[in-house]
Design an enzyme around this catalytic site. Structure first.
Site, short mmCIF file in Angstrom:
data_model
loop_
_atom_site.label_atom_id
_atom_site.label_comp_id
_atom_site.label_asym_id
_atom_site.label_seq_id
_atom_site.Cartn_x
_atom_site.Cartn_y
_atom_site.Cartn_z
N ALA A 110 -78.11 -22.18 65.53
CA ALA A 110 -78.34 -22.95 64.30
C ALA A 110 -79.09 -22.07 63.32
O ALA A 110 -80.10 -21.44 63.68
CB ALA A 110 -79.14 -24.20 64.60
N LYS A 111 -78.61 -22.03 62.10
CA LYS A 111 -79.34 -21.29 61.06
C LYS A 111 -80.33 -22.27 60.45
O LYS A 111 -80.07 -22.89 59.41
CB LYS A 111 -78.35 -20.73 60.03
CG LYS A 111 -78.98 -19.74 59.06
CD LYS A 111 -77.90 -19.03 58.28
CE LYS A 111 -78.44 -18.27 57.08
NZ LYS A 111 -79.42 -17.23 57.39
N ALA A 112 -81.42 -22.46 61.17
CA ALA A 112 -82.39 -23.51 60.83
C ALA A 112 -83.61 -22.91 60.15
O ALA A 112 -84.08 -21.83 60.55
CB ALA A 112 -82.80 -24.27 62.08
N TYR A 169 -86.91 -19.40 60.88
CA TYR A 169 -87.29 -18.28 60.01
C TYR A 169 -88.80 -18.08 59.92
O TYR A 169 -89.26 -17.13 59.27
CB TYR A 169 -86.61 -18.43 58.64
CG TYR A 169 -85.15 -18.05 58.78
CD1 TYR A 169 -84.72 -16.76 58.49
CD2 TYR A 169 -84.23 -18.93 59.32
CE1 TYR A 169 -83.41 -16.39 58.70
CE2 TYR A 169 -82.91 -18.57 59.53
CZ TYR A 169 -82.50 -17.29 59.23
OH TYR A 169 -81.21 -16.90 59.45
#
Ligand code: PMP
Length: 321
Positions: free
Chosen positions: A155-157, A161
């Site tokens: 998941a690019k959550a 980051y």
């Protein structure tokens, strides 16, 4: 010059009006998923690179975090194209984001709104003006990537980051442009916002999806291009020291594109400048992202695909409402 309008929950709103409440879940708990996409100027006008693959990853990221955007994949793609068309820009960086908004306070996000926005802006060379030609100096980070079965790597959550920010800040404080993170077991993973390729004896190596990487769309594009050109590409576990003895190293990413790495931890890589295979793949990649013939079907031409702005808003209202 006025800033481009932002698509927010189905409507294009003025840049300064795309705001959220301080008690939004995302502000406290990092509950967003997002994408980074580039639109390039081509002979057929602005073209979005691998739009559907990016928006599919967006829907997947949302699903992993139990968020339903309320929009179909087609509608999300239309929202991106509509926002670019509205901006009048020939090229831009595109940032779709879906997040948990207001509702109740507390960790449980299930009673909070799910909201989606798409913003566009001009973004030049992500790792510095000379990075593409000269290469960058990087370090191996003291921070590891998130371990499997912690915060999900596919998941690019937004929350993921926090790890990337620590990697990036440490690198900058130490005088480097970027950090490369290892997995919990000490194998190579990726940069704070880029995938990693190692070149040795004409063969390309890159860490596999299970090594806490975000499976990058640029990574996939470069693997495809490299194989087309007859290079062997191996996705395999790589020890840290594979960096130091590489003939060439490079990063891939939507923002970073194909960026050569000229040193790691003060070890000079190859000749200490962009290597020949990196240069070849870079050139082929830059040709692909602006290919007006669309040989691989990777481009969505904004002027061919742009829906009437009102139609996008109206259609989305029905779904969201
Ligand atoms: N890894 C991370 C952590 C990233 O943020 C990115 C940029 N989205 C990438 C890899 C590269 O992915 P892509 O090529 O799809 O932009």
């Amino acid at each position: 010059m006025t800033k481009p309008r932002i698509w927010f929950n189905g409507e294009l709103v003025a840049h300064e009006d795309a705001t959220i409440h301080i008690l939004s879940h995302v502000v406290h708990y990092g509950s967003s998923v997002f994408e980074g996409i580039r639109c390039y100027a081509t002979d057929r006008g602005p073209a979005v690179f691998r739009l559907r693959e990016h928006m599919r990853r967006h829907v997947d990221s949302a699903k992993i975090h139990r968020m339903d955007t309320g929009y179909s994949l087609d509608q999300l793609c239309d929202a991106v194209v509509g926002t670019i068309a509205d901006s009048g820009m020939e090229s831009c960086y595109i940032r779709p984001v879906t997040f948990r908004g207001t509702g109740r306070m507390g960790v449980n996000p299930l009673h909070n709104t799910v909201e989606t926005a798409v913003a566009v802006w001009d973004w030049g060379q992500y790792l510095g003006d000379e990075a593409i030609t000269q290469g960058v100096d990087v370090q191996v980070s003291s921070w590891q990537r998130n371990a499997p079965n912690t915060t999900p790597g596919l998941a690019k959550a937004g929350g993921n980051y926090l790890s990337s920010s620590l990697i990036k800040m440490e690198a900058i404080h130490n005088g480097f442009v970027e950090g490369i993170a290892l997995t919990r077991e000490g194998y190579l993973s990726e940069g704070s916002g880029e995938n990693l390729f190692v070149v040795r004896d004409g063969v390309l190596f890159t860490p596999p999806a299970a090594f806490s990487i975000l499976p990058g769309i640029t990574r996939d594009s470069v693997i495809t291009i490299a194989r087309e050109r007859g290079y062997e590409v191996r996705e395999q576990a790589l020890p840290r020291e594979a960096l130091y003895i590489a003939d060439e190293l490079f990063f891939t990413g939507t923002a970073a594109e194909v960026t050569p790495i000229r040193s790691v931890d003060h070890y000079t890589i190859g000749e200490g400048r962009r290597g020949p295979i990196t240069a070849e793949l870079q050139e082929a990649y830059f040709a692909a992202v602006r290919d007006a013939d669309n040989a691989r079907g990777w481009l969505t031409f904004v002027r061919d695909a742009a829906p009437a702005t009102d139609a996008v808003a109206a259609e989305s209202d029905v779904v969201a409402g």
